[in-house]
Design a protein around this motif. Structure first.
Motif, PDB file in Angstrom:
ATOM      1  N   LEU A  85       4.973  -0.712 -20.162  1.00  0.00           N
ATOM      2  CA  LEU A  85       5.927   0.351 -20.488  1.00  0.00           C
ATOM      3  C   LEU A  85       7.188  -0.201 -21.119  1.00  0.00           C
ATOM      4  N   ASP A  86       7.608  -1.380 -20.686  1.00  0.00           N
ATOM      5  CA  ASP A  86       8.866  -1.941 -21.167  1.00  0.00           C
ATOM      6  C   ASP A  86       8.619  -3.303 -21.798  1.00  0.00           C
ATOM      7  N   ALA A  87       7.910  -3.330 -22.905  1.00  0.00           N
ATOM      8  CA  ALA A  87       7.560  -4.598 -23.552  1.00  0.00           C
ATOM      9  C   ALA A  87       8.732  -5.203 -24.313  1.00  0.00           C
ATOM     10  N   GLY A  88       9.832  -4.473 -24.439  1.00  0.00           N
ATOM     11  CA  GLY A  88      11.007  -5.018 -25.108  1.00  0.00           C
ATOM     12  C   GLY A  88      10.781  -5.309 -26.580  1.00  0.00           C
ATOM     13  N   GLY A  89       9.961  -4.540 -27.259  1.00  0.00           N
ATOM     14  CA  GLY A  89       9.736  -4.731 -28.687  1.00  0.00           C
ATOM     15  C   GLY A  89       8.750  -5.834 -29.027  1.00  0.00           C
ATOM     16  N   GLU A  90       8.261  -6.543 -28.033  1.00  0.00           N
ATOM     17  CA  GLU A  90       7.289  -7.615 -28.287  1.00  0.00           C
ATOM     18  C   GLU A  90       5.906  -7.015 -28.559  1.00  0.00           C
ATOM     19  N   ALA A  91       5.128  -7.716 -29.348  1.00  0.00           N
ATOM     20  CA  ALA A  91       3.744  -7.298 -29.582  1.00  0.00           C
ATOM     21  C   ALA A  91       2.972  -7.437 -28.272  1.00  0.00           C
ATOM     22  N   PRO A  92       2.170  -6.432 -27.935  1.00  0.00           N
ATOM     23  CA  PRO A  92       1.427  -6.515 -26.680  1.00  0.00           C
ATOM     24  C   PRO A  92       0.363  -7.615 -26.727  1.00  0.00           C
ATOM     25  N   GLU A  93       0.063  -8.152 -25.564  1.00  0.00           N
ATOM     26  CA  GLU A  93      -0.988  -9.155 -25.415  1.00  0.00           C
ATOM     27  C   GLU A  93      -2.340  -8.497 -25.688  1.00  0.00           C
ATOM     28  N   THR A  94      -3.285  -9.245 -26.252  1.00  0.00           N
ATOM     29  CA  THR A  94      -4.649  -8.750 -26.413  1.00  0.00           C
ATOM     30  C   THR A  94      -5.566  -9.526 -25.472  1.00  0.00           C
ATOM     31  N   VAL A  95      -6.611  -8.851 -25.022  1.00  0.00           N
ATOM     32  CA  VAL A  95      -7.599  -9.466 -24.139  1.00  0.00           C
ATOM     33  C   VAL A  95      -8.992  -9.125 -24.639  1.00  0.00           C
ATOM     34  N   ASP A  96      -9.955  -9.942 -24.271  1.00  0.00           N
ATOM     35  CA  ASP A  96     -11.365  -9.667 -24.511  1.00  0.00           C
ATOM     36  C   ASP A  96     -11.804  -8.713 -23.398  1.00  0.00           C
ATOM     37  N   ILE A  97     -12.355  -7.566 -23.754  1.00  0.00           N
ATOM     38  CA  ILE A  97     -12.701  -6.565 -22.750  1.00  0.00           C
ATOM     39  C   ILE A  97     -13.767  -7.042 -21.765  1.00  0.00           C
ATOM     40  N   PHE A  98     -14.543  -8.064 -22.139  1.00  0.00           N
ATOM     41  CA  PHE A  98     -15.585  -8.573 -21.257  1.00  0.00           C
ATOM     42  C   PHE A  98     -15.126  -9.747 -20.386  1.00  0.00           C
ATOM     43  N   ASP A  99     -13.881 -10.204 -20.542  1.00  0.00           N
ATOM     44  CA  ASP A  99     -13.391 -11.274 -19.675  1.00  0.00           C
ATOM     45  C   ASP A  99     -13.269 -10.753 -18.248  1.00  0.00           C
ATOM     46  N   PRO A 100     -13.515 -11.610 -17.262  1.00  0.00           N
ATOM     47  CA  PRO A 100     -13.421 -11.173 -15.860  1.00  0.00           C
ATOM     48  C   PRO A 100     -12.005 -10.738 -15.488  1.00  0.00           C
ATOM     49  N   ALA A 101     -11.927  -9.817 -14.537  1.00  0.00           N
ATOM     50  CA  ALA A 101     -10.662  -9.368 -13.963  1.00  0.00           C
ATOM     51  C   ALA A 101     -10.829  -9.326 -12.445  1.00  0.00           C
ATOM     52  N   PRO A 102      -9.758  -9.544 -11.702  1.00  0.00           N
ATOM     53  CA  PRO A 102      -9.853  -9.451 -10.247  1.00  0.00           C
ATOM     54  C   PRO A 102     -10.208  -8.027  -9.806  1.00  0.00           C
ATOM     55  N   PRO A 103     -10.973  -7.891  -8.730  1.00  0.00           N
ATOM     56  CA  PRO A 103     -11.384  -6.558  -8.258  1.00  0.00           C
ATOM     57  C   PRO A 103     -10.206  -5.611  -8.008  1.00  0.00           C
ATOM     58  N   GLU A 104      -9.091  -6.139  -7.563  1.00  0.00           N
ATOM     59  CA  GLU A 104      -7.935  -5.278  -7.271  1.00  0.00           C
ATOM     60  C   GLU A 104      -7.245  -4.762  -8.535  1.00  0.00           C
ATOM     61  N   ASP A 105      -7.612  -5.294  -9.697  1.00  0.00           N
ATOM     62  CA  ASP A 105      -6.991  -4.880 -10.963  1.00  0.00           C
ATOM     63  C   ASP A 105      -7.784  -3.829 -11.727  1.00  0.00           C
ATOM     64  N   VAL A 106      -8.974  -3.455 -11.264  1.00  0.00           N
ATOM     65  CA  VAL A 106      -9.811  -2.543 -12.041  1.00  0.00           C
ATOM     66  C   VAL A 106      -9.825  -1.155 -11.425  1.00  0.00           C
ATOM     67  N   VAL A 107     -10.074  -0.163 -12.298  1.00  0.00           N
ATOM     68  CA  VAL A 107     -10.110   1.237 -11.870  1.00  0.00           C
ATOM     69  C   VAL A 107     -11.299   1.940 -12.529  1.00  0.00           C
ATOM     70  N   SER A 108     -11.547   3.152 -12.105  1.00  0.00           N
ATOM     71  CA  SER A 108     -12.622   3.945 -12.699  1.00  0.00           C
ATOM     72  C   SER A 108     -12.237   4.395 -14.098  1.00  0.00           C
TER      73      SER A 108
END
Length: 171
Positions: A113-136
């Protein structure tokens, strides 16, 4: 976890004939916190094709791009009460139309929400994520809409209530 391999070296003949560009090991998590392993076989960049290996069952999924394939795989797992633990299932990850087109849906932005004008980070959608970080899928969509509405108060998006639309057409 990204292992590039040639389809001919894989012994299971039930996997389709395209040569898979990658094999990604991921986990799923259910409402009790139980983790289970799944494997996603990703087709070459010229295709939008993945195969989900889950408990010995193979499901081939094709779509308009990799994100479409991921959404279909997530929907299937969610019907079984499980979330796929990958970057593409985080509530703050979503591609722009242009990024989606240029990467065949493989990359997405991490929205702050508050990136301060910086370009957002990009990620590979298939890279693993911790279980607590994912949602439906529904929760991810709601989070994306909330973030958009916060950043663009004069041009808000409202979630569509499908039952209200159906009732309106019957009246």
């Amino acid at each position: 976890m990204d292992n590039r391999f040639d389809q001919d070296s894989y012994s299971d003949s039930s996997v389709s004939q395209p040569k898979w560009a990658e094999e990604v090991g991921l986990q799923t998590v259910d409402s009790d916190g139980l983790l289970r392993s799944v494997t996603v076989y990703i087709g070459p960049p010229s295709t939008a094709l993945i195969t989900l290996l889950d408990d010995g069952s193979l499901t081939e999924i094709s779509g308009s791009d990799y994100l479409d394939c991921l959404i279909q795989a997530r929907r299937q797992l969610e019907r079984d009460g499980r979330l796929l633990c990958c970057q593409g299932a985080r509530p703050d990850v979503h591609p722009s139309g242009q990024l989606r087109q240029f990467t065949n849906g493989r990359q997405a932005y991490v929205h702050f929400l508050d990136a301060g004008g910086e370009a957002p980070e990009t990620v590979d959608i298939f890279d693993p994520a911790p279980p607590e970080d994912v949602v439906s899928l529904d929760d991810q969509r709601a989070a994306i809409i909330r973030a958009w509405n916060t950043r663009h108060p004069g041009n808000q998006i409202w979630p569509i209530n499908q039952s209200r639309i159906v009732k309106a057409h019957r009246s």
